[in-house]
Design an enzyme around this catalytic site. Structure first.
Site, PDB file in Angstrom:
ATOM      1  N   CYS A  10      -1.988  10.368  -6.715  1.00  0.00           N
ATOM      2  CA  CYS A  10      -1.423   9.966  -8.004  1.00  0.00           C
ATOM      3  C   CYS A  10      -2.264  10.461  -9.174  1.00  0.00           C
ATOM      4  O   CYS A  10      -1.757  10.608 -10.287  1.00  0.00           O
ATOM      5  CB  CYS A  10      -1.269   8.448  -8.072  1.00  0.00           C
ATOM      6  SG  CYS A  10      -2.814   7.536  -7.862  1.00  0.00           S
ATOM      7  N   TYR A  67      11.781  -8.355  -8.827  1.00  0.00           N
ATOM      8  CA  TYR A  67      11.613  -9.375  -7.785  1.00  0.00           C
ATOM      9  C   TYR A  67      10.881 -10.598  -8.346  1.00  0.00           C
ATOM     10  O   TYR A  67      11.254 -11.749  -8.065  1.00  0.00           O
ATOM     11  CB  TYR A  67      10.813  -8.816  -6.605  1.00  0.00           C
ATOM     12  CG  TYR A  67      11.397  -7.608  -5.938  1.00  0.00           C
ATOM     13  CD1 TYR A  67      12.761  -7.326  -5.992  1.00  0.00           C
ATOM     14  CD2 TYR A  67      10.589  -6.719  -5.229  1.00  0.00           C
ATOM     15  CE1 TYR A  67      13.302  -6.215  -5.356  1.00  0.00           C
ATOM     16  CE2 TYR A  67      11.119  -5.606  -4.591  1.00  0.00           C
ATOM     17  CZ  TYR A  67      12.472  -5.346  -4.656  1.00  0.00           C
ATOM     18  OH  TYR A  67      12.979  -4.235  -4.036  1.00  0.00           O
ATOM     19  N   THR A  83       9.642   2.441  -7.199  1.00  0.00           N
ATOM     20  CA  THR A  83       9.505   1.252  -6.359  1.00  0.00           C
ATOM     21  C   THR A  83       8.721   0.167  -7.074  1.00  0.00           C
ATOM     22  O   THR A  83       9.058  -1.022  -7.001  1.00  0.00           O
ATOM     23  CB  THR A  83       8.811   1.616  -5.038  1.00  0.00           C
ATOM     24  OG1 THR A  83       9.581   2.617  -4.359  1.00  0.00           O
ATOM     25  CG2 THR A  83       8.686   0.394  -4.141  1.00  0.00           C
ATOM     26  N   LYS A 139       1.271  -5.313   3.260  1.00  0.00           N
ATOM     27  CA  LYS A 139       2.244  -4.385   3.848  1.00  0.00           C
ATOM     28  C   LYS A 139       1.717  -2.961   3.733  1.00  0.00           C
ATOM     29  O   LYS A 139       1.613  -2.413   2.635  1.00  0.00           O
ATOM     30  CB  LYS A 139       3.586  -4.459   3.127  1.00  0.00           C
ATOM     31  CG  LYS A 139       4.615  -3.485   3.724  1.00  0.00           C
ATOM     32  CD  LYS A 139       5.733  -3.166   2.772  1.00  0.00           C
ATOM     33  CE  LYS A 139       6.661  -2.102   3.353  1.00  0.00           C
ATOM     34  NZ  LYS A 139       5.977  -0.804   3.592  1.00  0.00           N
ATOM     35  N   LYS A 183      11.234  17.558  -0.060  1.00  0.00           N
ATOM     36  CA  LYS A 183      11.201  17.307  -1.501  1.00  0.00           C
ATOM     37  C   LYS A 183      10.300  18.315  -2.201  1.00  0.00           C
ATOM     38  O   LYS A 183      10.692  18.928  -3.214  1.00  0.00           O
ATOM     39  CB  LYS A 183      10.718  15.892  -1.773  1.00  0.00           C
ATOM     40  CG  LYS A 183      10.457  15.600  -3.256  1.00  0.00           C
ATOM     41  CD  LYS A 183       9.680  14.312  -3.456  1.00  0.00           C
ATOM     42  CE  LYS A 183       9.200  14.185  -4.904  1.00  0.00           C
ATOM     43  NZ  LYS A 183       8.378  12.974  -5.117  1.00  0.00           N
ATOM     44  N   GLU A 220       0.066  -0.062  -9.876  1.00  0.00           N
ATOM     45  CA  GLU A 220      -0.591   1.245 -10.047  1.00  0.00           C
ATOM     46  C   GLU A 220       0.382   2.264  -9.495  1.00  0.00           C
ATOM     47  O   GLU A 220       0.626   2.322  -8.293  1.00  0.00           O
ATOM     48  CB  GLU A 220      -1.932   1.271  -9.312  1.00  0.00           C
ATOM     49  CG  GLU A 220      -2.845   2.409  -9.749  1.00  0.00           C
ATOM     50  CD  GLU A 220      -2.562   3.716  -9.031  1.00  0.00           C
ATOM     51  OE1 GLU A 220      -1.853   4.573  -9.622  1.00  0.00           O
ATOM     52  OE2 GLU A 220      -3.017   3.881  -7.906  1.00  0.00           O
ATOM     53  N   LEU A 240       0.810  -1.217   0.000  1.00  0.00           N
ATOM     54  CA  LEU A 240       0.000   0.000   0.000  1.00  0.00           C
ATOM     55  C   LEU A 240       0.843   1.268   0.000  1.00  0.00           C
ATOM     56  O   LEU A 240       1.963   1.282   0.506  1.00  0.00           O
ATOM     57  CB  LEU A 240      -0.911   0.028   1.231  1.00  0.00           C
ATOM     58  CG  LEU A 240      -1.834  -1.170   1.457  1.00  0.00           C
ATOM     59  CD1 LEU A 240      -2.720  -0.913   2.676  1.00  0.00           C
ATOM     60  CD2 LEU A 240      -2.676  -1.463   0.237  1.00  0.00           C
ATOM     61  N   TRP A 279       1.140   5.551   1.113  1.00  0.00           N
ATOM     62  CA  TRP A 279       0.831   6.270   2.345  1.00  0.00           C
ATOM     63  C   TRP A 279      -0.207   7.377   2.169  1.00  0.00           C
ATOM     64  O   TRP A 279      -0.652   7.980   3.153  1.00  0.00           O
ATOM     65  CB  TRP A 279       2.100   6.882   2.959  1.00  0.00           C
ATOM     66  CG  TRP A 279       3.024   7.619   2.031  1.00  0.00           C
ATOM     67  CD1 TRP A 279       4.233   7.192   1.576  1.00  0.00           C
ATOM     68  CD2 TRP A 279       2.842   8.927   1.452  1.00  0.00           C
ATOM     69  NE1 TRP A 279       4.810   8.130   0.747  1.00  0.00           N
ATOM     70  CE2 TRP A 279       3.981   9.220   0.663  1.00  0.00           C
ATOM     71  CE3 TRP A 279       1.839   9.890   1.535  1.00  0.00           C
ATOM     72  CZ2 TRP A 279       4.129  10.412  -0.045  1.00  0.00           C
ATOM     73  CZ3 TRP A 279       1.971  11.087   0.826  1.00  0.00           C
ATOM     74  CH2 TRP A 279       3.114  11.326   0.057  1.00  0.00           C
ATOM     75  N   GLU A 286       6.928  13.917 -11.047  1.00  0.00           N
ATOM     76  CA  GLU A 286       5.800  13.771 -10.130  1.00  0.00           C
ATOM     77  C   GLU A 286       6.210  14.342  -8.771  1.00  0.00           C
ATOM     78  O   GLU A 286       6.939  13.714  -8.000  1.00  0.00           O
ATOM     79  CB  GLU A 286       5.389  12.307  -9.982  1.00  0.00           C
ATOM     80  CG  GLU A 286       4.131  12.163  -9.143  1.00  0.00           C
ATOM     81  CD  GLU A 286       3.719  10.722  -8.901  1.00  0.00           C
ATOM     82  OE1 GLU A 286       2.507  10.463  -8.827  1.00  0.00           O
ATOM     83  OE2 GLU A 286       4.607   9.867  -8.777  1.00  0.00           O
TER      84      GLU A 286
END
Length: 495
Positions: free
Chosen positions: A300, A253, A246, A189, A350, A265, A163, A165, A389
Site C-alpha cells: 500500500c 457495518y 472494503t 480474520k 488484474k 488503513e 488483515l 494478504w 491503485e
C-alpha cells in the site's frame, strides 16, 4: 540463507494448522466447510483451511468477551503481560525459518524478504509493544486543591482485527502487538489467500502463555467472517487494513450495528517527486526501484507515481532501468529471487490488464503467469495507470516543469498514504513535505519510518488512528476521567 533445495525440503515437510483457533484450541468450522490455500507460485494446494462463518465468529466473540470480562488478560499486571509477549517473541525467533517458508509458499513472497524483513520485523514489532506496556503512563490533570482529576487509559474491550494478504505475518504483528499490550481480547480474520502463518502464530501465543480466549483466529471469506465481525454487537472496535472499497464497508457495518470504533488503513497511489536539483540520481533511482517494486508492488505504500522534473527525466529513467536489472523474477524459494509470484490468479489478471492497456511501456512489461516483471510506463496524471491503485509492479512516470506543478500533480489523488520528495534545497524539502497530503512523507529517501513512527493515511487512505509507535495503542484504549472531590464538609456539619 539456505539453498533453494533446502528451502523446498522444509516446505515439503510443513504441516500447517488449518482449523480456526478459538478459546485456546483448534476447531473446524461449524459448517464443516473448507477452502483451498494455494501456493501462488506453483498452483498447488497447500492445505484445506476452515471456511468459517457468522456462527464461528459468534463463538469466538463470546470466548473473547468472557476472557476480557474475567480479567485473565485485561487485568493482568502490565509487567506480566509484557513477559508473556516477550516469551512469544522468543518462540517466534525459535520458529523463524519455518514461519518464513510458510509465509513464502502461502503468499508468493520471496524467501529473501520473508527471512530478512517480514519475520524479523514481526518479532521486533511485538517486542517493541511489549516493552512499551509498563512505560505508558496515565496522567493527572490540573485541578484545585479540593479535587484530583485522573485521566486513565483502559483497554477498549473485544477488538476485531482484519488483515490484508500482502504482509500477513507482519500486519498481524502490527495489530496484535498493541492490542494485546493494551489488554484487549482479539478476534482476528486473516485474508483468505494467506491464513496459515496467522494460525501458527496463534498457537505459539498460546504456548507463550497468552490465556485462552484472548487471541482467536477465524479464517474464512470476507462476507462470511469479515462482515459478521464488522456488524457484531459485542465487538467494541475494528482495525482493518486492506482495500479502500472494503474498508469503507466497515463504516457502514459499524453505523448499522453498535457504532463501534473503526480504524482503517487502506489504499494508496503514492507519489515520488524528483526535482531537477536532486543530488546523486543513481541513489535516487535505487530508492525508487526499491519503493516501486519491493514485494512485487503489492504494497500500500509502494511508489506508484514518479513525478519527475523534465530536466532530469531521461537521466533518471536510464538509471532506474539499470537498477531494475538486479531484480530477478522467479521461484520465491530461490534466495536469489527478488520478485516472486503475485498472490493469486485473479490478482495477476488484474495487474496484467493494466499492463496491457499501457500505451507507452518504457521498461519491462513482460508477463508469465504468475509472474509480472517490474514495469515502467509513461502516463499523464489523468490516466488510470496514474490514478488507480494497481497493487502490482507498475510505475507510472509523469514529467513536470516546476515545483508547484509537481506538488499539484502529487496531491491530485483521492489517496494520501505516503509520499517521497527528492531535492537538495532544504527549504523546498520542508515546504514540500508540509504541502504533500500524506500520512508519511520521506525526504531524499523511500520508506515508511520504523516501528516507533505512526503509520497511516489521509483522505481515502486512512481513518480513525495509526499503526506503529505509541500512537498505535490509542486505537485499542479508551480514555476515562475520574474526578475525585477532596473537600471536607465535616467542619461545616459541626458548626
Amino acid at each position: 540463507m539456505l539453498t533453494t533445495e533446502e528451502y523446498k525440503a522444509i516446505a515439503a515437510d510443513l504441516t500447517p494448522a488449518t482449523s480456526a483457533f478459538i478459546d485456546g484450541g483448534f476447531r473446524p468450522a461449524i459448517s464443516g466447510k473448507t477452502f483451498d490455500s494455494v501456493n501462488p507460485a506453483t498452483g498447488d494446494v497447500i492445505a484445506q483451511v476452515a471456511a468459517c462463518g457468522a456462527e464461528d465468529v459468534d463463538v469466538a466473540v463470546t470466548k473473547a468477551r468472557e476472557a476480557f470480562e474475567d480479567g485473565r488478560w485485561s487485568r493482568l499486571h502490565p509487567s506480566d503481560r509484557k513477559d508473556v509477549l516477550i516469551r512469544l517473541c522468543k518462540l517466534m525467533t525459535r520458529n523463524a525459518r519455518e514461519l518464513a517458508v510458510l509465509e513464502s509458499v502461502d503468499s508468493g513472497k520471496t524467501i529473501y524478504d520473508c527471512e530478512t524483513v517480514d519475520v524479523p520485523e514481526a518479532i521486533h514489532c511485538i517486542k517493541w509493544h511489549a516493552e512499551a506496556i509498563d512505560k505508558i503512563y496515565d496522567s493527572v490533570a490540573p485541578a484545585s486543591d479540593d479535587h484530583i482529576a485522573m485521566v486513565l487509559r483502559e483497554p477498549v474491550g473485544v477488538v476485531g482485527l482484519v488483515l490484508p494478504w500482502n504482509f500477513p505475518l507482519l500486519m498481524m504483528a502490527w495489530k496484535i502487538g498493541p492490542a494485546l499490550a493494551s489488554g484487549c481480547s482479539v478476534v482476528l480474520k486473516p485474508a483468505e489467500e494467506t491464513s496459515l502463518t496467522a494460525l501458527q502464530l496463534a498457537e505459539l501465543a498460546m504456548e507463550a502463555g497468552v490465556p485462552r480466549g484472548v487471541l482467536n483466529v477465524v479464517p474464512g471469506h470476507g462476507p462470511d467472517v469479515g462482515e459478521p465481525i464488522g456488524r457484531h454487537m459485542d465487538i467494541d472496535m475494528v482495525s482493518f487494513t486492506g482495500s479502500t472499497e472494503t474498508g469503507m464497508k466497515f463504516l457502514t457495518y459499524a453505523a448499522e450495528s453498535n457504532a463501534k470504533e473503526v480504524v482503517l488503513e487502506m489504499g494508496g497511489k503514492n507519489p515520488c517527486v524528483v526535482m531537477n536539483d536532486a543530488e546523486n540520481l543513481d541513489r535516487v533511482a535505487q530508492h525508487i526501484v526499491n519503493g516501486a517494486f519491493w514485494n512485487m508492488g503489492e504494497n500500500c505504500s509502494a511508489i506508484s507515481r514518479l513525478i519527475v522534473h523534465e530536466d532530469v527525466r531521461e537521466d533518471l529513467l536510464a538509471r532506474i532501468e539499470a537498477h531494475m536489472r538486479h531484480l530477478p523474477v522467479g521461484d520465491p524459494l530461490d534466495p536469489e529471487t527478488r520478485q516472486g509470484a503475485l498472490v493469486s490468479g485473479s490478482h495477476f489478471d488484474k495487474v496484467c490488464g493494466y499492463v496491457e492497456k499501457a500505451g507507452d511501456i518504457l521498461v519491462g512489461g513482460s508477463v508469465d503467469k504468475p509472474y509480472v516483471s517490474p514495469t515502467v510506463v509513461s502516463a499523464t496524471s489523468d490516466n488510470p495507470l496514474a490514478r488507480d491503485e494497481i497493487f502490482g509492479p507498475v510505475l507510472a512516470v509523469i514529467p513536470v516543469a516546476s515545483f508547484d506543478e509537481a506538488m499539484a500533480v502529487a496531491n491530485d489523488t483521492p489517496y494520501g498514504l505516503c509520499a517521497s520528495l527528492f531535492t537538495s534545497n532544504a527549504k523546498r524539502a520542508l515546504r514540500g513535505a508540509r504541502m504533500l497530503r500524506a500520512g508519511t512523507v520521506t525526504v531524499n529517501a523511500y520508506g515508511e519510518g520504523d516501528i516507533a513512527t505512526p503509520f497511516g493515511g489521509m483522505k481515502m487512505s486512512g481513518f480513525g488512528g495509526r499503526d506503529n509507535g505509541v500512537q498505535a495503542h490509542d486505537q485499542y484504549t479508551q480514555i476515562k476521567t475520574i474526578w475525585v472531590d477532596l473537600s471536607d464538609d465535616s467542619d461545616e456539619a459541626v458548626e
